[in-house]
Design an enzyme around this catalytic site. Sequence first.
Site, mmCIF file in Angstrom:
data_model
loop_
_atom_site.group_PDB
_atom_site.id
_atom_site.type_symbol
_atom_site.label_atom_id
_atom_site.label_comp_id
_atom_site.label_asym_id
_atom_site.label_seq_id
_atom_site.Cartn_x
_atom_site.Cartn_y
_atom_site.Cartn_z
ATOM 1 N N ARG A 157 0.850 -1.192 0.000
ATOM 2 C CA ARG A 157 0.000 0.000 0.000
ATOM 3 C C ARG A 157 0.890 1.248 0.000
ATOM 4 O O ARG A 157 1.495 1.584 1.015
ATOM 5 C CB ARG A 157 -0.939 0.023 1.210
ATOM 6 C CG ARG A 157 -1.802 1.290 1.238
ATOM 7 C CD ARG A 157 -3.033 1.178 2.133
ATOM 8 N NE ARG A 157 -2.729 1.042 3.535
ATOM 9 C CZ ARG A 157 -3.644 1.150 4.522
ATOM 10 N NH1 ARG A 157 -4.914 1.400 4.204
ATOM 11 N NH2 ARG A 157 -3.298 0.993 5.776
ATOM 12 N N ASP A 441 -4.225 3.311 14.002
ATOM 13 C CA ASP A 441 -3.400 3.901 12.961
ATOM 14 C C ASP A 441 -3.931 5.295 12.658
ATOM 15 O O ASP A 441 -4.774 5.834 13.393
ATOM 16 C CB ASP A 441 -3.322 3.001 11.718
ATOM 17 C CG ASP A 441 -4.643 2.886 10.967
ATOM 18 O OD1 ASP A 441 -5.614 3.610 11.291
ATOM 19 O OD2 ASP A 441 -4.704 2.075 10.026
#
Length: 525
Positions: A157, A441
Amino acid sequence: MEITGPMHDRFDEVLTPEAMGFVETLQREFNARRLELLAARQARQEELSAGGTLGFLPETAGIRDGDWKVAPPAPGLEDRRVEITGPVDRKMTINALNSGAKVWLADFEDANSPLWDNCVLGQLNLREALDRTIDFETGGKSYALKPDSELATIVVRPRGWHLDEKHVLVDGEPVSASLFDFGLYFFHCAARQIAKGGGPYFYLPKMESHLEARLWNDVFDKAQDLLGIARGTIRATVLIETYPAAFEMEEILYELREHSAGLNAGRWDYLFSVIKKFRTRGREFLLPERNAVTMTAPFMRAYTELLVRTCHKRGAHAIGGMAAFIPSRRDAEVNAVALDKVRNDKTRESGDGFDGSWVAHPDLVPICREVFDGVLGGRPNQLDRLREEVNVTAADLLDVSATPGRITETGLRANVDVALRYLAAWMGGLGAVAIHNLMEDAATAEISRSQIWQWIHNGIELDDTKQVVTKELVEQIIGEELAKIAEEPGYDKELYGQAEALFKEVALDDDFAEFLTLPAYARMP
């Protein structure tokens, strides 16, 4: 091209003249379009703030009504019943690949703090993992890779279109972080993955329109042509984690159809996007506190049902959301309750037709696998479940006001506490942080601060204390929560001072920061 970041040991193995020339070529060809698309995002935001709304695009009805499919699943991506996510540090690289998951989302984005060292060494770690030369030792314990046949498939990613890599300049301007992360990995590792029987695979974050997917597709074509790799070798899974993208799922698949590997329900960033896009629209788009918003809320249910229906209609994988619980080896009671929630969540997803789901910790891989095994059996996926009975309207996706839940002082304090802890860790170089038995996150920090901004600007009265949420109240709570944190072992006054200043900027300023990572990154060396 100029590299302004320091060249530490072995950086020259990643930042080679050839690799950086490849990144430079991509930057020169595609950056202008990237900037145009970011300007289009802002224009759309202005329309929404002025009273506009979201809906399915009339100009792309032909795509939605058309008879087309995406490419068949690529080698190593046929079976995705369990995917583990995490940053690209050495220990996580080995543990994730060894975890028993089918896929590892190797993350340069929300689970990675974009310190220059993290971004460059992450590339080196991935290359060494493919070469099987990676190792790690800490506390007398050694980590090494299992046989290739037991390893998860790597899916990288890169950072989103909105982010720059400030340590690399082309004509005096920072390069796109997306093109930097993608370009370095593709240049160094595409052939390595192909040689192992797979290919260069990616997760694409934060997109807001099918035109942004078209840009990625053009980048893929150019990159493959430059290195003499057949078009269609790259495969990409798109995270549907912004509110606008939920209305363009089919178009996004269509733009990437030769390179598409499916869609993922990025639930946490999706909630952040809902708040961000309609933050000025009053209580119609006001969410209760974060922990009260479940996947069974009507607008979230509509979003996930539509995602599965859309993917399977086009032959694409539908991947479920994150199980963020971090198991504790010291508290069996907490574990039992949390693991039961994880099992219920994965049971709902597998029953809805998802082909797999995410976990944040290796200890959750067996639970997720067991649940999906129970539905899939020996089949690699359930693409044959077309969910033709699903009929989701734009009104269903927009029905935020039907979400049950309260807004309490407890919830407000939780948002402050999580955001401060996460931002301090992020500024210190950690992007995935265990806080109160959950893996947090950037997405969860975004929800925390954007909710507070929205509550302040709507004069929300807390259900339990009847206090009105104001800047003054939030500043008071920030001080109180910081005082508690300061009593804990490992407290770093400098990092928490930076976190406090940043949090006040993105939660209390009159102007809403589009992403907290932008001012945070500006503070980084």
